[in-house]
Structures are given as structure tokens and as C-alpha cells.
Design a protein around this motif. Structure first.
Motif, mmCIF file in Angstrom:
data_model
loop_
_atom_site.group_PDB
_atom_site.id
_atom_site.type_symbol
_atom_site.label_atom_id
_atom_site.label_comp_id
_atom_site.label_asym_id
_atom_site.label_seq_id
_atom_site.Cartn_x
_atom_site.Cartn_y
_atom_site.Cartn_z
ATOM 1 N N THR A 101 0.838 -1.197 0.000
ATOM 2 C CA THR A 101 0.000 0.000 0.000
ATOM 3 C C THR A 101 0.877 1.251 0.000
ATOM 4 O O THR A 101 2.012 1.233 0.474
ATOM 5 N N SER A 102 0.321 2.321 -0.521
ATOM 6 C CA SER A 102 1.092 3.556 -0.688
ATOM 7 C C SER A 102 1.280 4.298 0.630
ATOM 8 O O SER A 102 0.425 4.250 1.521
ATOM 9 N N CYS A 103 2.408 4.993 0.737
ATOM 10 C CA CYS A 103 2.713 5.863 1.876
ATOM 11 C C CYS A 103 3.322 7.162 1.356
ATOM 12 O O CYS A 103 3.937 7.178 0.289
ATOM 13 N N GLN A 104 3.173 8.215 2.126
ATOM 14 C CA GLN A 104 3.848 9.478 1.843
ATOM 15 C C GLN A 104 4.423 9.983 3.151
ATOM 16 O O GLN A 104 3.713 10.499 3.993
ATOM 17 N N HIS A 105 5.731 9.814 3.302
ATOM 18 C CA HIS A 105 6.402 10.047 4.585
ATOM 19 C C HIS A 105 6.739 11.536 4.774
ATOM 20 O O HIS A 105 7.880 11.890 5.071
ATOM 21 N N GLY A 106 5.724 12.393 4.613
ATOM 22 C CA GLY A 106 5.923 13.824 4.789
ATOM 23 C C GLY A 106 5.050 14.614 3.832
ATOM 24 O O GLY A 106 4.426 14.058 2.921
ATOM 25 N N SER A 107 5.030 15.928 4.040
ATOM 26 C CA SER A 107 4.171 16.803 3.254
ATOM 27 C C SER A 107 4.716 17.009 1.844
ATOM 28 O O SER A 107 5.869 16.690 1.538
ATOM 29 N N LYS A 108 3.883 17.574 0.991
ATOM 30 C CA LYS A 108 4.303 17.931 -0.358
ATOM 31 C C LYS A 108 5.497 18.882 -0.293
ATOM 32 O O LYS A 108 6.460 18.751 -1.074
ATOM 33 N N GLU A 109 5.441 19.843 0.643
ATOM 34 C CA GLU A 109 6.536 20.806 0.800
ATOM 35 C C GLU A 109 7.827 20.111 1.201
ATOM 36 O O GLU A 109 8.914 20.480 0.736
ATOM 37 N N ALA A 110 7.728 19.110 2.053
ATOM 38 C CA ALA A 110 8.919 18.367 2.467
ATOM 39 C C ALA A 110 9.558 17.673 1.275
ATOM 40 O O ALA A 110 10.785 17.668 1.114
ATOM 41 N N PHE A 111 8.738 17.097 0.396
ATOM 42 C CA PHE A 111 9.276 16.373 -0.751
ATOM 43 C C PHE A 111 9.728 17.299 -1.871
ATOM 44 O O PHE A 111 10.453 16.869 -2.774
ATOM 45 N N GLU A 112 9.341 18.558 -1.813
ATOM 46 C CA GLU A 112 9.863 19.531 -2.775
ATOM 47 C C GLU A 112 11.277 19.967 -2.409
ATOM 48 O O GLU A 112 11.993 20.520 -3.251
ATOM 49 N N LYS A 164 -9.587 -11.937 9.763
ATOM 50 C CA LYS A 164 -9.710 -10.491 9.652
ATOM 51 C C LYS A 164 -8.517 -9.932 8.888
ATOM 52 O O LYS A 164 -7.381 -10.362 9.100
ATOM 53 N N LYS A 165 -8.766 -8.979 8.029
ATOM 54 C CA LYS A 165 -7.671 -8.311 7.318
ATOM 55 C C LYS A 165 -7.000 -7.313 8.261
ATOM 56 O O LYS A 165 -7.662 -6.603 9.024
ATOM 57 N N VAL A 166 -5.670 -7.258 8.184
ATOM 58 C CA VAL A 166 -4.872 -6.357 9.022
ATOM 59 C C VAL A 166 -4.106 -5.407 8.113
ATOM 60 O O VAL A 166 -3.347 -5.848 7.243
ATOM 61 N N TYR A 167 -4.291 -4.123 8.331
ATOM 62 C CA TYR A 167 -3.634 -3.083 7.522
ATOM 63 C C TYR A 167 -2.575 -2.389 8.368
ATOM 64 O O TYR A 167 -2.894 -1.722 9.350
ATOM 65 N N ILE A 168 -1.317 -2.579 7.999
ATOM 66 C CA ILE A 168 -0.199 -1.868 8.619
ATOM 67 C C ILE A 168 0.012 -0.608 7.792
ATOM 68 O O ILE A 168 0.550 -0.669 6.678
ATOM 69 N N VAL A 169 -0.398 0.532 8.303
ATOM 70 C CA VAL A 169 -0.433 1.754 7.498
ATOM 71 C C VAL A 169 0.973 2.228 7.156
ATOM 72 O O VAL A 169 1.228 2.699 6.051
ATOM 73 N N TYR A 191 -9.832 -2.387 0.801
ATOM 74 C CA TYR A 191 -9.656 -3.635 1.538
ATOM 75 C C TYR A 191 -10.604 -3.765 2.726
ATOM 76 O O TYR A 191 -10.837 -4.874 3.208
ATOM 77 N N LYS A 192 -11.097 -2.642 3.250
ATOM 78 C CA LYS A 192 -11.961 -2.632 4.424
ATOM 79 C C LYS A 192 -11.387 -3.511 5.546
ATOM 80 O O LYS A 192 -12.052 -4.449 6.033
ATOM 81 N N PRO A 193 -10.164 -3.225 5.959
ATOM 82 C CA PRO A 193 -9.527 -4.048 6.996
ATOM 83 C C PRO A 193 -10.248 -3.921 8.331
ATOM 84 O O PRO A 193 -10.665 -2.831 8.733
ATOM 85 N N GLU A 194 -10.383 -5.047 9.000
ATOM 86 C CA GLU A 194 -11.013 -5.036 10.328
ATOM 87 C C GLU A 194 -10.067 -4.528 11.405
ATOM 88 O O GLU A 194 -10.507 -4.124 12.486
ATOM 89 N N ILE A 195 -8.752 -4.560 11.115
ATOM 90 C CA ILE A 195 -7.737 -4.085 12.063
ATOM 91 C C ILE A 195 -6.793 -3.158 11.323
ATOM 92 O O ILE A 195 -6.279 -3.502 10.249
ATOM 93 N N VAL A 196 -6.571 -1.968 11.878
ATOM 94 C CA VAL A 196 -5.699 -0.972 11.262
ATOM 95 C C VAL A 196 -4.649 -0.550 12.288
ATOM 96 O O VAL A 196 -4.986 -0.085 13.380
ATOM 97 N N VAL A 197 -3.384 -0.738 11.939
ATOM 98 C CA VAL A 197 -2.266 -0.336 12.808
ATOM 99 C C VAL A 197 -1.685 0.953 12.249
ATOM 100 O O VAL A 197 -1.207 0.981 11.107
ATOM 101 N N ILE A 198 -1.722 2.017 13.042
ATOM 102 C CA ILE A 198 -1.338 3.338 12.561
ATOM 103 C C ILE A 198 -0.155 3.875 13.365
ATOM 104 O O ILE A 198 -0.169 3.874 14.595
ATOM 105 N N ASN A 199 0.876 4.326 12.655
ATOM 106 C CA ASN A 199 1.997 5.017 13.289
ATOM 107 C C ASN A 199 1.563 6.456 13.554
ATOM 108 O O ASN A 199 1.510 7.275 12.643
ATOM 109 N N SER A 200 1.250 6.747 14.800
ATOM 110 C CA SER A 200 0.490 7.954 15.120
ATOM 111 C C SER A 200 1.233 8.936 16.013
ATOM 112 O O SER A 200 0.609 9.766 16.669
ATOM 113 N N GLY A 201 2.554 8.874 16.054
ATOM 114 C CA GLY A 201 3.315 9.729 16.962
ATOM 115 C C GLY A 201 3.472 11.165 16.528
ATOM 116 O O GLY A 201 4.043 11.982 17.255
ATOM 117 N N PHE A 202 2.978 11.526 15.311
ATOM 118 C CA PHE A 202 2.998 12.902 14.825
ATOM 119 C C PHE A 202 4.420 13.465 14.801
ATOM 120 O O PHE A 202 4.686 14.592 15.217
#
Length: 263
Positions: free
Chosen positions: A129-140, A162-167, A183-194
Motif C-alpha cells: 500500500t502507498s505511503c507518503q512520509h511527509g508533506s508535499k513541501e517536504a518532498f519539494e 480479519k484483514k490487518v492493515y499496517i499503514v 480492503y476494508k480491513p477489520e484491524i488498522v495499525v497506525i503510526n500515530s506519533g505525529f
């Protein structure tokens, strides 16, 4: 942990053990002792050393995985201790061949590239699955874009499970929403430390993104990780817990290091 059940055990930061379909997966191992490394240059609280807390388990207890998955090779997901101590013969999946070459250079002998729809053990399907590890400005910013690099997320799927989504390490994007709806995963693991880069903002999700995911999939279990272990992660478990209680979310888990959640 009872390995007869599908379960998630947070180790520390984004390192966890996923027991799924009778197989054990180790994800993104950061295994150093507390304060082993300097803080990340250019990020908030860069004077604080990493990791900020000790491992809650012995390193040796993590050796019995069936496969390891590396979503990317940033040192808070794949550190020098992991490179030195983990078994060199065991299967490792990397997001691309560039990462796989680097891992092989550390002496690992069974390193493969994740392919979309890969079948593990002829029963567990892995979706990239796709990720974007920062803002558009960061990648510019070319220098910062090189540092942030490519990251993947992974969806685990198996018949009658159950489907598990590692974000993964990402900010909220339309691609994340598309993945949730696909995918409508029943379990979503999110890296949420901001986590924050000075002048460029967040490079991973925060508490409002937990809310966004819940709004898309209100019945799914959300597991929040990547907090209180690395210098640039500014969202605490306490603050996220307060947010969850204010919103009256009953399906968000904020595990402590070492805690296991059975599915």
C-alpha cells in the motif's frame, strides 16, 4: 503471547510482532538500548537521544519469527543492533530491491522483495500500500526528500481471517483513504506519533488521523503505535487517549510497550 491466536504485540516504537494465520511476523525492528543513538538532526527535540525507553522484552525472545517485514530502512525501524543480532538465515521482505540490497550487505542471506499479492505459506496474501512520509513541501526539498525516501504499508489477508492493515510511516493522503475503502480491513495499525521535521511539519500521522481512519471505517479496530520512543514524535499516549475519550471512540487501542492485543 498465545501464538494459537491471531494477535499483535507492540514491542517499542514501530516494532511489533504480528501473529497471523499461525505464522509470526516481526516488523521494523529497533532493538538498541535506551539512549544508544543521537536524536534525528533537523527534527524537533533533536537533543534527545534515541530510543527514549528500553525494550520491554529480551532481544532473544524475538528470534523465533517466520518472516520479518521492513517497511523501510530508517534507523528507528531497522537499527544497527537489529542488523548485528538477528538471525542471518531467516526470511526478510523489503519494500523494493534497493532496500533488499542494503539488507543483504549486512549479511542476511534470505532477503526478498515484496511483490503485490505475494502469497506467504500459500495462504497469507500480502498487499503493498502507498505511503507518503511527509508533506508535499517536504518532498519539494530535494535533500529532505532523499532522507524521507520511499515507504510501504502492508495489508495481510487470509481466508476466514480479519484483514490487518499496517499503514506505515505516512501522513494522511487520498491514497490511504482509497486503501481503507478497497480492503476494508477489520484491524488498522497506525503510526500515530505525529513526528515533526522543523519547518516542514508532520511526517507521520497524529491524533486527528486516527479520527479520519475511524470515520472511514467506524467498526474497525485501530491500534496506535510509534509513540514515546523517538525524539521527534510529539504525540503522547496520554494526549491520544484524551482525544479518543473526547470523541467517544470505543475501538481505538493504545498499547503500552510489550502489550499484546488478541484479535
Amino acid at each position: 503471547m498465545d501464538f494459537k491466536k491471531d494477535s499483535f504485540q507492540l514491542i517499542r516504537n514501530a516494532t511489533f510482532v504480528l501473529n497471523y494465520g499461525g505464522k509470526k511476523f516481526l516488523m521494523d525492528p529497533l532493538l538498541a538500548k535506551k539512549d544508544e543513538y543521537p536524536g534525528f538532526e533537523g527534527t524537533v527535540n533533536s537533543h534527545v537521544r534515541n530510543p527514549m525507553v528500553e525494550l520491554p522484552v529480551s532481544i532473544e525472545s524475538l528470534y523465533d519469527y517466520d518472516a520479518m517485514i521492513l517497511t523501510h530502512l530508517h534507523p528507528d525501524h531497522w537499527d544497527e543492533v537489529a542488523k548485528n543480532v538477528l538471525p542471518k538465515e531467516k526470511l526478510i521482505y523489503c519494500q523494493n530491491e534497493i532496500d533488499a540490497i542494503q539488507v543483504r550487505e549486512s549479511g542476511f542471506k534470505n532477503v526478498q522483495t515484496l511483490k503485490e499479492g505475494l502469497k506467504f505459506n500459500d495462504s497469507i496474501t500480502l498487499h503493498l500500500t502507498s505511503c507518503q512520509h511527509g508533506s508535499k513541501e517536504a518532498f519539494e526539498n530535494q535533500e529532505l526528500a532523499k532522507i524521507l525516501g520511499e515507504v510501504t504499508g502492508v495489508v495481510f489477508e487470509m481466508e476466514n481471517k480479519k484483514k490487518v492493515y499496517i499503514v506505515g510511516d505516512t501522513i494522511w493522503t487520498d491514497g490511504i483513504e482509497r486503501t481503507l475503502l478497497k480492503y476494508k480491513p477489520e484491524i488498522v495499525v497506525i503510526n500515530s506519533g505525529f513526528a515533526q521535521f522543523v519547518g516542514f511539519g508532520a511526517i507521520i500521522m497524529g491524533k486527528e488521523d486516527v479520527g479520519r481512519i475511524r470515520n472511514v471505517l467506524p467498526d474497525s479496530l485501530i491500534i496506535a503505535t510509534h509513540m514515546e520512543a523517538i525524539n521527534h514524535c510529539i504525540l503522547s499516549r496520554k494526549e491520544l487517549d484524551q482525544y479518543v475519550k473526547e470523541k467517544k471512540y470505543s475501538n481505538v487501542k493504545i498499547p503500552k510497550d510489550g502489550e499484546t492485543i488478541n484479535f
